[in-house]
Design a protein around this motif. Sequence first.
Motif, PDB file in Angstrom:
ATOM      1  N   SER A 154      45.713 -54.649 -61.270  1.00 34.45           N
ATOM      2  CA  SER A 154      46.068 -54.595 -62.685  1.00 34.45           C
ATOM      3  C   SER A 154      45.728 -53.263 -63.363  1.00 34.45           C
ATOM      4  O   SER A 154      46.526 -52.792 -64.195  1.00 34.45           O
ATOM      5  N   PRO A 155      44.592 -52.601 -63.067  1.00 34.33           N
ATOM      6  CA  PRO A 155      44.351 -51.308 -63.721  1.00 34.33           C
ATOM      7  C   PRO A 155      45.438 -50.279 -63.422  1.00 34.33           C
ATOM      8  O   PRO A 155      45.766 -49.455 -64.289  1.00 34.33           O
TER       9      PRO A 155
ATOM     10  N   PRO B 199      38.082 -48.142 -58.291  1.00 37.23           N
ATOM     11  CA  PRO B 199      37.089 -49.209 -58.140  1.00 37.23           C
ATOM     12  C   PRO B 199      37.760 -50.547 -57.840  1.00 37.23           C
ATOM     13  O   PRO B 199      38.855 -50.834 -58.333  1.00 37.23           O
ATOM     14  N   LEU B 200      37.106 -51.350 -57.047  1.00 34.66           N
ATOM     15  CA  LEU B 200      37.617 -52.664 -56.685  1.00 34.66           C
ATOM     16  C   LEU B 200      36.463 -53.658 -56.675  1.00 34.66           C
ATOM     17  O   LEU B 200      35.405 -53.378 -56.103  1.00 34.66           O
ATOM     18  N   ILE B 201      36.650 -54.795 -57.323  1.00 35.66           N
ATOM     19  CA  ILE B 201      35.621 -55.832 -57.386  1.00 35.66           C
ATOM     20  C   ILE B 201      36.127 -57.076 -56.668  1.00 35.66           C
ATOM     21  O   ILE B 201      37.224 -57.559 -56.963  1.00 35.66           O
ATOM     22  N   VAL B 202      35.340 -57.583 -55.734  1.00 33.43           N
ATOM     23  CA  VAL B 202      35.680 -58.808 -55.010  1.00 33.43           C
ATOM     24  C   VAL B 202      34.616 -59.848 -55.335  1.00 33.43           C
ATOM     25  O   VAL B 202      33.486 -59.758 -54.858  1.00 33.43           O
ATOM     26  N   PRO B 203      34.942 -60.844 -56.175  1.00 32.40           N
ATOM     27  CA  PRO B 203      33.942 -61.862 -56.514  1.00 32.40           C
ATOM     28  C   PRO B 203      33.680 -62.823 -55.352  1.00 32.40           C
ATOM     29  O   PRO B 203      34.592 -63.152 -54.593  1.00 32.40           O
ATOM     30  N   PHE B 204      32.440 -63.256 -55.231  1.00 28.23           N
ATOM     31  CA  PHE B 204      32.086 -64.377 -54.358  1.00 28.23           C
ATOM     32  C   PHE B 204      31.678 -65.516 -55.286  1.00 28.23           C
ATOM     33  O   PHE B 204      30.495 -65.804 -55.464  1.00 28.23           O
TER      34      PHE B 204
ATOM     35  N   THR C 278      31.222 -54.662 -55.391  1.00 33.07           N
ATOM     36  CA  THR C 278      32.016 -53.698 -56.135  1.00 33.07           C
ATOM     37  C   THR C 278      32.079 -52.404 -55.357  1.00 33.07           C
ATOM     38  O   THR C 278      31.040 -51.866 -54.952  1.00 33.07           O
ATOM     39  N   LEU C 279      33.275 -51.908 -55.134  1.00 34.38           N
ATOM     40  CA  LEU C 279      33.466 -50.654 -54.418  1.00 34.38           C
ATOM     41  C   LEU C 279      33.788 -49.559 -55.421  1.00 34.38           C
ATOM     42  O   LEU C 279      34.753 -49.674 -56.188  1.00 34.38           O
ATOM     43  N   ILE C 280      32.977 -48.507 -55.428  1.00 31.87           N
ATOM     44  CA  ILE C 280      33.133 -47.389 -56.356  1.00 31.87           C
ATOM     45  C   ILE C 280      33.354 -46.109 -55.561  1.00 31.87           C
ATOM     46  O   ILE C 280      32.475 -45.711 -54.781  1.00 31.87           O
ATOM     47  N   PRO C 281      34.490 -45.432 -55.726  1.00 28.20           N
ATOM     48  CA  PRO C 281      34.683 -44.145 -55.051  1.00 28.20           C
ATOM     49  C   PRO C 281      33.686 -43.109 -55.565  1.00 28.20           C
ATOM     50  O   PRO C 281      33.415 -43.044 -56.768  1.00 28.20           O
TER      51      PRO C 281
END
Length: 370
Positions: A279-280, A317-322, A329-332
Amino acid sequence: MLDGEVIVIGGGYGGIRLAKQLDEYARVTLVDRKEVFFHRIAALRAGVQEEWTTTPFIPYDRLLRNGRVMVGKAVTIDTGERYVKLATGERLPYDVVVIATGADYPEPARFLGTTTEEAAKTFTAHQESIASAEHVLVVGGGPGGVELAAEIRLARPATRVTLAHAGSALLSSTGSKWAGRRARAWLESHDVEVRLDSFISPGATFGTYRDGRGHLVEADLSFWATGTTPNTLWLRLAGHGDWLNAAGHVKVDRMLRVDGRLDVFAVGDVNDVTELKISPAAIAQADIAAHNIRAYLGSSGKHRKEPRFYRPVQRTPLIVPFGPADGLTLIPVPGGETAVLGGRTSTLAKARTLMTPYVRKQLGYPAQTP
């Protein structure tokens, strides 16, 4: 004074952003087959937890002050006469048309029907199926598959859950081995069976599946989180197959215009911009397209007339909820590396609310979650 007729086909994240950006400058008509906005980010949890059933559905009625939202299905774009034809036969003249029809996602992250009631029934059916299942199989170890497996596990602790992935590591599309290891560790610590290098196909009888080695997997319910399909079949049927690439995405130039046309744009999951389809990215594309549409229409006010190029975001950035209280959260970071942050950051940024307050605010509604 408003400048020109702009028809936006598709009311997803990119479509609503672009329509809202142009609302003060043009006569905007947003066309979507659904009567409400579908907050897809919350869909996986809605398919598992009853209290989230209606959370993804947010009315369009507060989105635009000057423009209008129409429930309808576009069936063709006549570039000669410059109108969009709906399934009802109605023709909507345009000065600019924007294709923002997004992509089709596997269930349960899918809006079926056109009304809130119809879609809610689908989510309720998924919840009931999961509640009665002894073994749920999730196929696909990308962000969607990992998130869904976690949601099912937390909602149904007694249910057997298996996540099968064709690759050798989870979350391989992120490029971070640590993220894949972290996701696998969380799932296995919560008694989710993770099967890697396991290409799954339906078996010969109902409720059976086979992996690439021929091993039989029995499950009374399965979800396939194996990718998306751009919603462009209607364009092919309308005679615009030359606008599409081999994968079915709409081909756009650096200004997000279709096929070199000055008055046809495409934004979001539906186009062929090479970047992560999240979405971003759709929102960023909508902002550039809105600027370029205003430049094309010659809008008045403080506005640069020069069009802008869209620069794909290769590392985002990508966030994968558990579930609602954990995730990654993946941050370049500079140098091409990726930092992987844990549960606290992921919970605050996305996992707890699934960005529902932010999206509701974009549509003019109070921020609230279940």
